[in-house]
Design a protein around this motif. Structure first.
Motif, PDB file in Angstrom:
ATOM      1  N   LEU A  36      -5.350   9.714  -1.184  1.00  0.00           N
ATOM      2  CA  LEU A  36      -3.620   9.777  -1.411  1.00  0.00           C
ATOM      3  C   LEU A  36      -2.815   8.353  -0.769  1.00  0.00           C
ATOM      4  O   LEU A  36      -3.055   8.539  -0.192  1.00  0.00           O
ATOM      5  CB  LEU A  36      -3.904  11.273  -1.030  1.00  0.00           C
ATOM      6  N   MET A  37      -2.221   8.085  -1.952  1.00  0.00           N
ATOM      7  CA  MET A  37      -1.029   7.188  -1.439  1.00  0.00           C
ATOM      8  C   MET A  37      -0.651   8.046  -2.489  1.00  0.00           C
ATOM      9  O   MET A  37       0.356   8.438  -3.603  1.00  0.00           O
ATOM     10  CB  MET A  37      -1.384   5.683  -2.384  1.00  0.00           C
ATOM     11  N   VAL A  64      -1.667   7.843   3.339  1.00  0.00           N
ATOM     12  CA  VAL A  64      -1.396   6.575   3.257  1.00  0.00           C
ATOM     13  C   VAL A  64       0.235   6.792   2.240  1.00  0.00           C
ATOM     14  O   VAL A  64       0.629   7.341   1.707  1.00  0.00           O
ATOM     15  CB  VAL A  64      -1.387   5.573   2.208  1.00  0.00           C
ATOM     16  N   VAL A  65       0.681   6.569   3.094  1.00  0.00           N
ATOM     17  CA  VAL A  65       2.377   6.363   2.829  1.00  0.00           C
ATOM     18  C   VAL A  65       2.545   4.737   2.373  1.00  0.00           C
ATOM     19  O   VAL A  65       2.367   4.206   3.675  1.00  0.00           O
ATOM     20  CB  VAL A  65       3.460   6.300   3.646  1.00  0.00           C
ATOM     21  N   GLU A  66       3.439   4.370   0.853  1.00  0.00           N
ATOM     22  CA  GLU A  66       3.613   3.032   0.862  1.00  0.00           C
ATOM     23  C   GLU A  66       5.296   3.211   0.478  1.00  0.00           C
ATOM     24  O   GLU A  66       5.634   3.651  -0.491  1.00  0.00           O
ATOM     25  CB  GLU A  66       3.004   2.977  -0.558  1.00  0.00           C
ATOM     26  N   PRO A  67       5.827   3.400   1.914  1.00  0.00           N
ATOM     27  CA  PRO A  67       7.364   2.462   1.767  1.00  0.00           C
ATOM     28  C   PRO A  67       8.689   1.696   0.413  1.00  0.00           C
ATOM     29  O   PRO A  67       7.426   0.504   0.316  1.00  0.00           O
ATOM     30  CB  PRO A  67       7.829   3.282   2.795  1.00  0.00           C
ATOM     31  N   LEU A  82       0.260   3.716   6.306  1.00  0.00           N
ATOM     32  CA  LEU A  82       1.746   2.842   6.097  1.00  0.00           C
ATOM     33  C   LEU A  82       1.210   1.192   5.633  1.00  0.00           C
ATOM     34  O   LEU A  82       1.371   0.626   5.923  1.00  0.00           O
ATOM     35  CB  LEU A  82       2.923   2.641   7.083  1.00  0.00           C
ATOM     36  N   PHE A  83       1.521   1.373   3.946  1.00  0.00           N
ATOM     37  CA  PHE A  83       0.845  -0.081   3.090  1.00  0.00           C
ATOM     38  C   PHE A  83       2.212  -0.065   3.042  1.00  0.00           C
ATOM     39  O   PHE A  83       2.959   0.617   2.183  1.00  0.00           O
ATOM     40  CB  PHE A  83       0.233   1.056   2.560  1.00  0.00           C
ATOM     41  N   VAL A  84       3.241  -1.400   3.303  1.00  0.00           N
ATOM     42  CA  VAL A  84       3.645  -2.117   3.283  1.00  0.00           C
ATOM     43  C   VAL A  84       3.771  -2.725   2.128  1.00  0.00           C
ATOM     44  O   VAL A  84       3.220  -4.990   2.776  1.00  0.00           O
ATOM     45  CB  VAL A  84       4.811  -2.321   4.389  1.00  0.00           C
TER      46      VAL A  84
END
Length: 230
Positions: A36-37, A64-67, A82-84
């Motif tokens: 899950l993103m 995943v957190v994609e800020p 953390l996908f940046v």
């Protein structure tokens, strides 16, 4: 130990600014999706991000957190990565490196083991991400492959993300991107609302991302997209 994102074929993207129906979180988590993103462009706050994280964190799926902004770059113990993103075709340099600089200036500490840089190539000018970043979306296949090669071979991004955000993209563009990549993992996101579309983009992308269909089409369509690429 952090989850191995390189092995994922299907990721479900959930927007903190959108509400899931009652019971939907469990159905999504048991759909067969690999991860899950948690990601959105507009109206994402620490509060609604943590609310969504609390809702989905008990099911055992990689998270995943994609800020979209530095204040949403969190290192909560519930998340794996953390996908940046850096938007390679943005006309505003803040979305390539400026937001990242601001993040590092204000962050007290960063768990670099959790951070995975993404090279975004945004191709829907009417999307929120396209408008906010001022992305030049009028790109030919040759333009896209040049951006891909810059991201993959020059900057060595581990993920190249072809983002059509809300509309189904051109498979020929995604195929050209796949053929241009040597090292990175290719993600595709945008407008997948059927098993056929999932299978088509899954032929070229290493990982497909399904988002809007969760809210607009329902869990049966999500499950069908999972089956198409697993």
């Amino acid at each position: 130990m952090h989850a191995n994102w390189k092995t994922w074929a299907h990721v479900t993207k959930l927007d903190p600014d959108k509400r899931l129906p009652e019971g939907a979180a469990e159905e999504i988590a048991t759909s067969g999706t690999d991860a899950l993103m948690l990601s959105g462009t507009l109206n994402v706050t620490q509060e609604n991000l943590h609310e969504l994280l609390d809702l989905v964190s008990s099911y055992g799926l990689p998270l995943v957190v994609e800020p979209a902004s530095p204040d949403c770059a969190i290192f909560d113990g519930k998340i794996d990565h953390l996908f940046v993103p850096s938007v390679m075709n943005a006309n505003d340099v803040r979305w390539i490196v400026g937001k990242h600089y601001a993040w590092l200036r204000q962050a007290s500490s960063i768990d670099w083991e959790m951070v995975v840089p993404e090279a975004y190539i945004v191709l829907n000018p009417n999307s929120a991400v396209g408008r906010v970043t001022g992305a030049n979306c009028a790109l030919s296949a040759g333009d896209v492959t040049a951006f891909v090669e810059v991201a993959d071979r020059y900057f060595r991004f581990p993920i190249v993300y072809i983002e059509y955000s809300g509309t189904y993209g051109d498979p020929a563009i995604v195929k050209a991107a796949a053929e241009a990549i040597e090292h990175a993992t290719l993600y595709y996101g945008g407008g997948i609302r059927s098993a056929e579309q999932a299978a088509e983009m899954g032929r070229y992308a290493d990982t497909i991302v399904v988002g809007n269909a969760v809210y607009e089409e329902g869990i049966d369509v999500l499950r069908a997209t999972v089956r198409a690429v697993q």
